[in-house]
Scaffold this motif. Structure first.
Motif, mmCIF file in Angstrom:
data_model
loop_
_atom_site.group_PDB
_atom_site.id
_atom_site.type_symbol
_atom_site.label_atom_id
_atom_site.label_comp_id
_atom_site.label_asym_id
_atom_site.label_seq_id
_atom_site.Cartn_x
_atom_site.Cartn_y
_atom_site.Cartn_z
ATOM 1 N N GLY A 156 0.790 -1.231 0.000
ATOM 2 C CA GLY A 156 0.000 0.000 0.000
ATOM 3 C C GLY A 156 0.814 1.267 0.000
ATOM 4 N N THR A 157 0.457 2.164 0.913
ATOM 5 C CA THR A 157 1.098 3.484 0.962
ATOM 6 C C THR A 157 2.300 3.500 1.902
ATOM 7 O OG1 THR A 157 -0.552 3.978 2.641
ATOM 8 C CG2 THR A 157 -0.942 4.873 0.460
ATOM 9 N N GLN A 388 -2.020 -0.531 -4.026
ATOM 10 C CA GLN A 388 -1.535 0.839 -4.157
ATOM 11 C C GLN A 388 -0.072 0.912 -4.603
ATOM 12 O OE1 GLN A 388 -3.862 3.183 -2.304
ATOM 13 N NE2 GLN A 388 -2.778 5.097 -2.559
ATOM 14 N N THR A 392 -2.266 2.490 -8.025
ATOM 15 C CA THR A 392 -3.715 2.688 -7.981
ATOM 16 C C THR A 392 -4.089 3.341 -6.661
ATOM 17 O OG1 THR A 392 -4.150 0.535 -6.972
ATOM 18 C CG2 THR A 392 -4.136 0.657 -9.375
ATOM 19 N N SER A 393 -5.369 3.654 -6.540
ATOM 20 C CA SER A 393 -5.887 4.196 -5.305
ATOM 21 C C SER A 393 -7.261 3.592 -5.116
ATOM 22 C CB SER A 393 -5.961 5.710 -5.434
ATOM 23 O OG SER A 393 -6.710 6.212 -4.366
ATOM 24 N N ALA A 398 -7.525 -2.134 -5.195
ATOM 25 C CA ALA A 398 -6.512 -2.940 -4.519
ATOM 26 C C ALA A 398 -6.979 -4.383 -4.390
ATOM 27 C CB ALA A 398 -6.215 -2.356 -3.140
ATOM 28 N N PRO A 443 -2.487 8.703 -9.066
ATOM 29 C CA PRO A 443 -3.096 7.518 -8.485
ATOM 30 C C PRO A 443 -4.292 7.091 -9.353
ATOM 31 C CG PRO A 443 -2.578 9.094 -6.777
ATOM 32 C CD PRO A 443 -2.323 9.777 -8.084
#
Ligand SMILES: Cc1cc2nc3c(=O)[nH]c(=O)nc-3n(C[C@H](O)[C@H](O)[C@H](O)COP(=O)(O)OP(=O)(O)OC[C@H]3O[C@@H](n4cnc5c(N)ncnc54)[C@H](O)[C@@H]3O)c2cc1C
Ligand SMILES: Nc1nc2c(ncn2[C@@H]2O[C@H](COP(=O)(O)OP(=O)(O)OP(=O)(O)O)[C@@H](O)[C@H]2O)c(=O)[nH]1
Ligand SMILES: [Mg+2]
Lengths: 622, 450
Positions: A156-157, A388, A392-393, A398, A443
Motif C-alpha cells: 500500500g502506501t 496501491q 492505484t488508489s 486494490a 493515483p
C-alpha cells in the motif's frame, strides 16, 4: 533464522489487496503465509469507511464472482446501502455501502484466521531474498526469513511513507502506522523502478459535537442492493467458513441502516484556505508526489474552481459502536490550527472536536508497466505486486488486483498458466490492462468511462461474465458453480423465448422494448428469481447496443489471440518506427491486441509484427 | 495464424495519373459484393465488362472487373479488381460504394500483408513485405498529415473538441453522481449534438463539392473557325480525338475529353468556331458554344496568329478574365506569323498545334490558373475522400441517434455509447482519440472529488 517450512505463496501486507491475495491462494490449495506489520490493522480502511460507488461497485461484484471476500464482507458489515445512478441506465448503476470500519476489519481478520492453508504472522518485511533473478523469500524485522516459491507484495502506501500536516512531517504509511523504509531499497536493488505519488485524507470529528439541526439527511435505500450474489451463494459455502460454527462479527445485510449528513463550505472557509495556502504542504512545495485529480484537496478546489461559491461535504459515520465521523470532501494538508478554523467555518461543525487531523501522504510506487498482465514483475520472476504499490488508489482497485495476484501466485507456484481477465470481460480486466499497458501518472482510479464496453458490464452480470474463469480455476465451490451455470442457462432460455415467441402483438421482446413497465410477460418468467429476470430484461431492452458492443469485441479477438514471443527484440526489427520500437521494448506486450493499445504504436507497426510472427511460426513448422 | 478478417478495399493505382484506375477488394464478403453489384459471380480470372451501379442503382461507370477466387489470388482470399476510367472521382465513387456495402478501407500494405499471412508469399519475402508496409504507411501518413494540416484538419479538430466536450459532460454525470455538479442540462447537450450534426453534415457536403472539383475543371476551348481549336484538343489529350480539316466550320457540335495537368483534372471542351455569319446549322453549333462557355471554369481562347486580333462577343468578354483565360496564339510555325507579346488582357502563349511547339508553356499557364482556381474557391473548401466520407457518415448516423435518445429522455449511458462510436469514427480520419482526452476535459471542466 530461517522459518522451518517453506510456503507456496507469501503475501506481504494485509491491506485490501493482501487479504484477497492470501485468501485466493489459500483457497486454491496453496500453502500460504500472510506477513503484516500489525495484525490489528488487517483490511483497515485508511480513508473513508465506504466500499463501492461508480465502477468500483461493479468491480466488487466481480470480486465476488471470482471467489473474493470484499463483497460478502461489505454486505454483512454495511451500515448504509445506496444504489447510485438509478436514472443513468442499468449498466452504470453501482452499489455503494457505508461500512462499520471496525466490524469490517475484525470480520476479515477472523475470516483469515479460519482459512485452511493460510498462516498469519505479524512481522514487518524488511527486504526480499533473491536467487538467480528470482525471488525466493523475504526477510523480516524479527530477523526471521521466510522462504516461498512466490511472493506477493501488497504494502500500500507504506513504502517510505511520509505524512504531512502543514509543515509538520511524520514517517508512516497512514496515521498511527509505521513506514516501510528498507523494502524500497530491496526492490530498487532488483532493478524495479520506483516513483512517488501522494494522496490525502480529511479530518475525523466527534459526532456528539456536531449540530445536526440544519443539516440535510441522506438515508440508505429502502431496498438495499448488495454486492455478493446471494442468489447463487451456499448458506454453508465451504470457501466461506460459515460451517465452522464460529461466531463472526456482522449482521443481516441491510438491517438498521444509518444516515449520512450533508453540509457545505462557506465563504469564510474559502477565505481561510486562501489566506493560508502558503502553509499547505501541497502548495508550499513540500510534496514531490503527484496527487489524484479526482480527489482534490480543498486547497485545490478553491484555487482551481475559484468561481464555485461552495463545495458539498458529507458527514459519514465510521461505525455503529463509535461516535467518530469522516468529513468526505475536506481532504487537506493545511496545518492543524488552520484545519480547526476551517472545520469551524462549516455549518453544523461550528463547535466540533477534531479526533484526527487531515493529512497528505507521499509514498513510493512501482510504475505498473514493469509487470506482466498476470501482475508478475517482469524484472524478478515469481514476484507479484498488487494494490496501491502499483499506482492505484482505492480499496476496490486494490482488492481486485490482490485477488488476481493471489490466484496467479498460486498458479505460478504449481507451474500453471496465469489468469488473465480481458478488457471486454470485466472492469478488473480494464484495470489491469490499463496499468500494465499504459501505466499511470496519478493515483489510478477506475471510472466506468475507462471501459470501452461498459454496457456489457452491468453489475448484475458479473458472475455470468466471469463464470468461465471461475469454473476453469475452481475459484468457487462446486455447488455455486452449478447454480451459476443453471442461472446462465435459464437466462439464455428466457432471452430466446421472449425474443422468438409470438404473442398477439408480436414477440414479447418487442413489447418490452416499447415499454418495459407496461409489457405483460409470461407467468413462468415472472416466477424466475429477480436476479435472472433483471438480466434477461436488461439484455432484451439493450439488444441493439449489446450486439454492437459484442461485434466490436469480436473484431478485436484476432489480434488478441496472437501471442508475441517473449524473446522478440523490437529494436532490431526492420521497418518498425523507432518510436514504436522503443515503446514496445519498454512495455513488452504479451499479444498484438495489447501492443495495439500502447499509445504511439500504430496499425502498421502491428501489421509488421504480425508478418514477423507469422514468418517465425512458418519457419518453425513448414 | 487464422483470421476471421473483414473485407478491405482500396485504390490499386496511384491517384489520377493514368487513363485507367483499378479498385481492389479482398476478403470473405467479396463474392457477395460482386453478386450484389453486378448480379452474378463470374468464372474466376475472366475479365467481365459491366455497368457499375451503386447501391441506389445509379450508374457510376462502365467497368471491367475480374474476380479471383481464393486461395488462388494475390491475397489468398476472394478478390475482385475493378478497372474504371482514370477519373479519380469515379474511382472514389466506387470505393465509397464498397464501403457503404460493408467493406472497410484497407490499411497501408494490407493486401500484401494478407498475401503473406495466407501463405501466398515465400518466407524469404518476409522482410520485403515488412519494408513495403513500412514504406506505404509512411507515405499514407505523410499524405494524411498534409491533408490534416489544411482546412480538413482544422474542421476535424473543432468537431472532435466539441464532441469530447459533450462526452465529458455526460460522463461527469455518470461517473460522479454524488458530486455537486451544476444542474445537468439535457437541453444544452441536445443543442451541442445538434451543432455537431451541422458541422459534420457541412463537412460531408464538401464531399459533393469536392466531387465537382474532381469531376474536372471545366475548360472550354473557343475561338474563330479554323483557328486550330480541334488541333489543340488533340494535342492536349494526345490522340486524334476531334476531326481536323482546313475547312472552317469543321466542328459543329461541342465535344469533350479529360486530361490531368499538374495534378488537376480538366474537362476539355472543344467547340464550334465563333462564326458571325454562320449558316443555320452552324449557328446552332455556335449557340452550344455559348452554352458551354456559360458554365466554364477556364477558357482557352485560340487565335490564328497569322490574322488580325479577333473581337470577342460581348457576352463572352464579360466572363473572361485574366484569372480564367489563356490566350493561345496558334500557327506560329507559319512564316507570316508575328510573335505576339502585346495582349494585355490575358496571359498568353505562342504555340503551333500542328508541330507541337509551345505546349509546355501552355500547360504551365493552364496549371497556374487551375491552381488559383482552387484557392479562389476559398479556404473553407475541404475535399474529402471516400474513406473520410464513410467515416463521417457513420459519425453522423450515431449523432442522429444520440440526439433522438436525448430528446426522448433515454438513459445517458446509451447516448454516451452512440457518441463514443461517433468519436471513433472521427478518429478514423484524424487518428485514434485516447480515452484520457475525455477524462482530461472532464476534470478541467468540473470540480470533481470529495
Ligand atoms: C491518507 C490516505 C488517503 C487515502 N485517500 C484515498 C482516497 O481519497 N480515495 C481512495 O480511493 N483511496 C484513498 N486511499 C487509498 C486506499 O486506502 C488504498 O488504495 C487502499 O487501502 C490500498 O490497499 P492496499 O492493500 O494496496 O494497501 P493498504 O490498505 O495501504 O495496506 C497495506 C498493508 O500492508 C502492510 N504493510 C506495509 N508495509 C509492510 C511491510 N514492509 N511489511 C509487512 N506489512 C506491511 C500494512 O500494515 C497494511 O496492512 C488513501 C489512503 C491513505 C493512506
Ligand atoms: N500551319 C499550321 N496549321 C495549323 C495549325 N493548327 C491547325 N492548323 C490547321 O488549321 C486548319 C484548321 O484546324 P482545326 O483544328 O480544324 O481548326 P478549328 O479551330 O477546330 O476549326 P473549326 O472546327 O472549323 O472551327 C487545319 O487545316 C489544321 O491543320 C498550326 O499550328 N499550324
Ligand atoms: Mg474544330
Amino acid at each position: 533464522m530461517i522459518y522451518k517450512t517453506p510456503f507456496d505463496v507469501i503475501v506481504c501486507g494485509a491491506g485490501h489487496a493482501g487479504v484477497e491475495a492470501c485468501l485466493a491462494a489459500a483457497r486454491m490449495g496453496s500453502s500460504t503465509l500472510l506477513l503484516t506489520g500489525n495484525i490489528d490493522t488487517i483490511a483497515q480502511m485508511s480513508c473513508n469507511p465506504a466500499i463501492g460507488g461508480q465502477a468500483k461497485g461493479q468491480m466488487v461484484r466481480e470480486i465476488d464472482a471470482l471467489g473474493g471476500e470484499m463483497a460478502i464482507n461489505t454486505d454483512v458489515t454495511g451500515i448504509q446501502f445506496r444504489l447510485l445512478n438509478e436514472s443513468k441506465g442499468p449498466a452504470v448503476q453501482s452499489p455503494r455501502a457505508q461500512c462499520d470500519k471496525k466490524a469490517y476489519q475484525f470480520r476479515l481478520k477472523h475470516t483469515l484466521e479460519l482459512q485452511p492453508n493460510l498462516q498469519l504472522f505479524q512481522a514487518t518485511v524488511t527486504g526480499l531474498i533473491y536467487k538467480d533473478g528470482k525471488v525466493v523469500g523475504c526477510r523480516t524485522s524479527l530477523d526471521i526469513d521466510f522462504m516461498g516459491q512466490t511472493v506477493v507484495i501488497t504494502t500500500g502506501t507504506f513504502l517510505r511513507g511520509l505524512m504531512h500536516v502543514g509543515q509538520n512531517k511524520n514517517e508512516g504509511g497512514r496515521l498511527g502506522d509505521f513506514s516501510a523504509k528498507t523494502l524500497s531499497g530491496s526492490l530498487l536493488e532488483a532493478g524495479i523502478e520506483l516513483q512517488r505519488l501522494k494522496t490525502g485524507t480529511p479530518p475525523r470529528i466527534l459526532g456528539r459535537s456536531i449540530n445536526f439541526a440544519g443539516l440535510q439527511e441522506q438515508k440508505g435505500d429502502l431496498e438495499p442492493t448488495f454486492f455478493a450474489f446471494h442468489d447463487t451463494r451456499d448458506p454453508v459455502d465451504p470457501f466461506h467458513v460459515e460451517q465452522t460454527g464460529e461466531r463472526r462479527i456482522g449482521w443481516k445485510p441491510g438491517s438498521e441502516q444509518v444516515s449520512c449528513w450533508m453540509t457545505h463550505t462557506t465563504p469564510e472557509s474559502a477565505r481561510i484556505v486562501r489566506d493560508n495556502l502558503h502553509q499547505s504542504a501541497m502548495y508550499s512545495g513540500e510534496i514531490a508526489g503527484v496527487g489524484p485529480r479526482y480527489c482534490p484537496s480543498i486547497e485545490d478546489k478553491f484555487v482551481r474552481f475559484a468561481d464555485k461559491p461552495r463545495h458539498l461535504l458529507y458527514l459519514e459515520p465510521e461505525g455503529r459502536n463509535t461516535n467518530e465521523y469522516y468529513i468526505n470532501g475536506l481532504s487537506t494538508s493545511l496545518p492543524f490550527d488552520v484545519q480547526l478554523d476551517l472545520v469551524h467555518s462549516i455549518p453544523g461543525l461550528e463547535q466540533v472536536q477534531l479526533l484526527r487531523p487531515a493529512y497528505a501522504v507521499e509514498y513510493d510506487f512501482a510504475p505498473p508497466t514493469q509487470m506482466f498482465p498476470s501482475l508478475e514483475s517482469r524484472k524478478v520472476e515469481n514476484l507479484f505486486l498488487a494494490g496501491q504499490i502499483n499506482g492505484t488508489s482505492g480499496y476496490e482497485e486494490a482488492a481486485a488486483q490482490g485477488l488476481v495476484a493471489g490466484v496467479n501466485a498460486a498458479l505460478k507456484a504449481r507451474g500453471a498458466p496465469p489468469l488473465i481477465i480481458k478488457r471486454h470481460e470485466a472492469y478488473i480486466g480494464v484495470l489491469i490492462d490499463d496499468l500494465v499497458t499504459k501505466g499511470t501518472t496519478e493515483p489510478y482510479r477506475m471510472f466506468t468511462s475507462r471501459a470501452e464496453h461498459r454496457l456489457l458490464f452491468n453489475h448484475g452480470s458479473a458472475e455470468l461474465r466471469l463464470f468461465e474463469h471461475a469454473n476453469n480455476l475452481k475459484l468457487l465451490s462446486d455447488s455455486r458453480l452449478g447454480r451459476i451455470s443453471s442461472k446462465i442457462d435459464r437466462i439464455a432460455y428466457w432471452e430466446n423465448c421472449l425474443e422468438t415467441h409470438k404473442t398477439a402483438g408480436g414477440p414479447w421482446a418487442d413489447a418490452i422494448r416499447r415499454d418495459k413497465t407496461a409489457a405483460v410477460l409470461p407467468a413462468a418468467f415472472m416466477a424466475e428469481p429477480k436476479e435472472a429476470r433483471e438480466e434477461v430484461l436488461y439484455r432484451v431492452t439493450y439488444r441493439g447496443y449489446l450486439d454492437r458492443e459484442r461485434r466490436q469485441v469480436e473484431k478485436l479477438k484476432d489480434v488478441e489471440r496472437i501471442k508475441i514471443p517473449s524473446s522478440l527484440d523490437y529494436l532490431a526489427i526492420p521497418g518498425l518506427r523507432r518510436e514504436s520500437a522503443l515503446k514496445l521494448h519498454q512495455i513488452r506486450p504479451q499479444n498484438l491486441g495489447q501492443a495495439g493499445r500502447i499509445s504511439g504504436v500504430n496499425p502498421s507497426d502491428i501489421s509488421i509484427l504480425m508478418v514477423l510472427i507469422a514468418s517465425a511460426l512458418r519457419a518453425e513448422k513448414p | 495464424m487464422s483470421f476471421s478478417g473483414d473485407t478491405i478495399a482500396a485504390l490499386a493505382t496511384p491517384v489520377g495519373t493514368s487513363a485507367i484506375a483499378v479498385v481492389r477488394a479482398s476478403g470473405p464478403q467479396t463474392a457477395d459484393l460482386v453478386r450484389a453489384i453486378f448480379g452474378t459471380t463470374p468464372p474466376p480470372r475472366l475479365a467481365q465488362h459491366a455497368a457499375y451501379r451503386d447501391r441506389n442503382g445509379a450508374l457510376v461507370d462502365d467497368v471491367l472487373f475480374t474476380f479471383f477466387a481464393g486461395p488462388n489470388s494475390f491475397t489468398g482470399e476472394d478478390t475482385v479488381e475493378i478497372s474504371c476510367h482514370g477519373n479519380p472521382f469515379i474511382a472514389q465513387k466506387i470505393l465509397g460504394d464498397l464501403f457503404a456495402r460493408g467493406g472497410r478501407a484497407a490499411e497501408a500494405g494490407e493486401f500484401s500483408k494478407r498475401a503473406f499471412l495466407n501463405g501466398r508469399m515465400d518466407l524469404s519475402q518476409t522482410e520485403a513485405v515488412m519494408d513495403l508496409i513500412h514504406a506505404r504507411s509512411e507515405r499514407a501518413l505523410a499524405a494524411a498529415n498534409l491533408q490534416l494540416r489544411g482546412a480538413l484538419g482544422r474542421q476535424m479538430e473543432s468537431l472532435i473538441s466539441q464532441l469530447v466536450n459533450v462526452l465529458a459532460k455526460i460522463e461527469a454525470y455518470i461517473d460522479f453522481p454524488d458530486e455537486d455538479l451544476p444542474l445537468e442540462g439535457r437541453q444544452a447537450v441536445q443543442d451541442q449534438i445538434a451543432q455537431l450534426l451541422i458541422g459534420t453534415s457541412r463537412l460531408l457536403a464538401t464531399n459533393q463539392y469536392g466531387e465537382l472539383l474532381r469531376e474536372g475543371i471545366k475548360t472550354v476551348i473557343l475561338g474563330e473557325p479554323n483557328a486550330g481549336k480541334s488541333s489543340l484538343l488533340n494535342r492536349l489529350v494526345g490522340r486524334d480525338r476531334a476531326l481536323v480539316s482546313p475547312e472552317p466550320g469543321t466542328t459543329r457540335d461541342y465535344l469533350e475529353d479529360r486530361v490531368v495537368l499538374g495534378g488537376h483534372w480538366l474537362r476539355l471542351i472543344d467547340t464550334a468556331g465563333l462564326n458571325q455569319a454562320a449558316s443555320l446549322l452552324e449557328k446552332r453549333g455556335v449557340d452550344k458554344t455559348f452554352e458551354q462557355a456559360a458554365g466554364a471554369d477556364l477558357f482557352l481562347w485560340v487565335i490564328d496568329s497569322t490574322g488580325p486580333l479577333p473581337l470577342l462577343p460581348p457576352s463572352l468578354a464579360a466572363r473572361m478574365t485574366p484569372r480564367n483565360t489563356v490566350a493561345v496564339f496558334n500557327k506560329i510555325d507559319l512564316p507570316a506569323a508575328p510573335r505576339f507579346d502585346r495582349l494585355q488582357a490575358f496571359p498568353f502563349v505562342n504555340i503551333s498545334a500542328l508541330q507541337g511547339v509551345g505546349l509546355e508553356a501552355l500547360q504551365a499557364a493552364v496549371i497556374k490558373l487551375a491552381e488559383s482556381f482552387h484557392v479562389e474557391t476559398g479556404d473553407e473548401l475541404v475535399a474529402i475522400n471516400a474513406r473520410h466520407a464513410h467515416a463521417l457518415e457513420q459519425a453522423k448516423a450515431c449523432l442522429v441517434t444520440a440526439g433522438q435518445k436525448i430528446a426522448s429522455g433515454e438513459s445517458s449511458e446509451l447516448v454516451a455509447s452512440d457518441l463514443r462510436v461517433a468519436l471513433d469514427a472521427f478518429g478514423q480520419i484524424s487518428g485514434k482519440i485516447d480515452n484520457e482526452k475525455i477524462l482530461d476535459q472532464l476534470f478541467a471542466q468540473f470540480c470533481i472529488g470529495k
